[in-house]
Design a protein around this motif. Structure first.
Motif: not given
Ligand code: FAD
Length: 427
Positions: A118, A219-224, A239, A246-247
């Motif tokens: 992270s 689902r959103p990737h949330r920056g991953c 992403p 975010e999808h």
């Protein structure tokens, strides 16, 4: 020595060159001729824009501005590259088209071992960014043209070169010859200059292609950024920058050569279903697919990165498998190191000692990243049953052993050898 080439490459230079191409002639040699206006050649040209050195940039691709689209091809740039692009002055604008990568998640299908990294643990805002490749090229070219420092020879290609004691004469296929004290070969993985000069390469055909596309997930990737090793080849989802959605993700699926044609021929529904089965449900369901493009994969590492009055940068120096997303990042460190050395040098830019210094500074970084990438391909794209346990242990070690984690993390951030001054202090 004279050498000639009848063929070239079709690299991916971008940007609109409104300036009319010059006709070359030998009068006073330019200090630096950059052969190839792809991402790396254009970076070198921009980095030299404020130097007292005279510069020429030669590129065969005609201008082809591309309107943005949700499924355009992106590449992942790491922390050091972001610092270099900032120093080149393109980052503020490029950042508007960049999706930050806040974490990574590495797993293997059918196994529990997972490695995670992270930005928080590195004390950074982001581990890197996923950026449309055409936008990087467009901004670099815009700035090169705006500075007006480089003489542009485009669309033109170098067809032959002749070595002289104090310069290299480049014959251009558009007619005319250009003399240069230093030639920067940024002409891509098939580097015609490398062939003309007879420089050897380590070449490995992976018998794989990368199928690159985009997917919309529920689902959103949330920056991953996800990397999943599957029996059908590694599959990465990153992403994607598009109107802060975010999808959307870039999807890169390494595919054995024998299966490329059938995967490319699948209907969108079939492709989505197969990719979903390989990746799993972490991002929900895959509901929309972008255009697919396939890139054959090989490792081409030049055994030397300099010849008399010539240096190799970017893919011309080393072209890697994209599994570790390092090719452009490594090439940008070639470019930044060369720019730094030329900025601190007085006298002949083709000086042999200067070029040797470039080769020495780039050596550890090139070797480490090229070998790490090759190791990943061999261990993780191999179907031999004995390697499954090794992979599992590798992922566990990566998650649990702090010194190993630390080493891999900083290498992937771009700190794998000599770090160019503009990116030296991590922040
Ligand atoms: C599927 C895939 C995914 C990737 N993802 C990533 C990633 O996530 N992160 C990353 O860091 N890297 C990634 N890469 C690697 C990255 O795209 C390349 O390393 C980078 O674009 C190379 O740029 P370059 O300027 O060195 O070469 P090129 O883009 O090949 O440019 C070479 C230039 O030279 C010109 N040229 C050729 N012949 C001549 C001649 N005779 N005279 C003059 N000019 C000539 C060409 O027209 C071209 O413009 C990926 C690669 C692939 C295939």
């Amino acid at each position: 020595m004279t050498a000639a080439s009848g063929s070239g490459t079709d690299g991916s230079s971008a940007g609109s060159t409104e300036k009319t191409a010059e006709t070359a002639r030998i009068d006073e040699p330019v200090d630096v001729a950059i052969v190839g206006g792809g991402l790396i050649g254009a970076s070198v040209a921009l980095g030299l824009a404020r130097s007292p050195l005279s510069v020429a940039l030669i590129e065969p691709a005609p201008p082809r501005p591309t309107p943005p689209s949700w499924d355009e091809r992106c590449i992942a740039i790491n922390h050091v590259s972001h610092r270099i692009l900032d120093a080149l002055g393109v980052w503020p604008e490029l950042s508007r088209a960049a999706a930050p990568i806040l974490s990574t998640h590495i797993s293997e299908q059918g196994r529990f071992g997972v490695a995670r990294f992270s930005a928080d643990e590195a004390g950074l805002e982001a581990l890197g960014y996923n950026v449309p490749i055409h936008r990087i090229g467009e901004l670099l070219w815009q700035r090169v043209l705006a500075h007006g420092h480089a003489r542009i020879f485009a669309p033109m290609r170098v067809a032959a070169l002749t070595m002289h004691a104090h310069h290299v004469a480049l014959a251009l296929d558009g007619g005319g010859t250009l003399a240069a004290r230093l030639v920067v070969a940024a002409d891509g993985a098939d580097s015609p200059l490398r062939r003309l000069l007879g420089v050897d390469t380590e070449h490995r055909d992976y018998a794989q292609s990368a199928i690159v596309t985009a997917v919309r997930c529920t689902r959103p990737h949330r920056g991953c950024a996800y990397e999943r090793f599957t029996c059908g080849g590694p599959l990465a989802l990153l992403p994607k920058p598009w109107a802060a959605e975010e999808h959307l993700c870039s999807l890169i699926w390494t595919t054995p050569a024998a299966e490329v044609a059938s995967r490319m021929a699948w209907s969108d529904a079939e492709f989505l279903a197969q990719a979903q089965a390989a990746f799993g449900e972490r991002l929900g369901r895959f509901v929309e697919l972008g255009r697919r493009q396939a890139y054959p994969l090989a490792r081409v590492v030049s055994r030397r990165v300099h010849a008399p009055r010539v240096v190799f940068v970017g893919n011309a120096a080393q072209s890697l498998h994209p599994v570790a997303a390092q090719g452009f990042n490594l090439g940008l460190r070639d470019a930044a190191t060369l720019i730094e050395l030329l900025a601190g040098h007085r006298g002949d830019p083709g000086d042999g000692e200067l070029l040797q210094r470039y080769a020495d500074l780039r050596s550890a970084d090139r070797r480490r990243v090229a070998d790490f990438t090759d190791g990943l391909v061999r261990v993780f794209s191999n179907r031999l049953p004995g390697l499954r346990g090794l992979r599992h242990l590798g992922l566990l070690a990566l998650d649990l052993l702090p010194p190993l984690r630390e080493a891999v993390l900083w290498q992937n951030l771009g700190y794998a050898g000599y770090t160019p001054a503009v990116a030296r202090t991590p922040r």
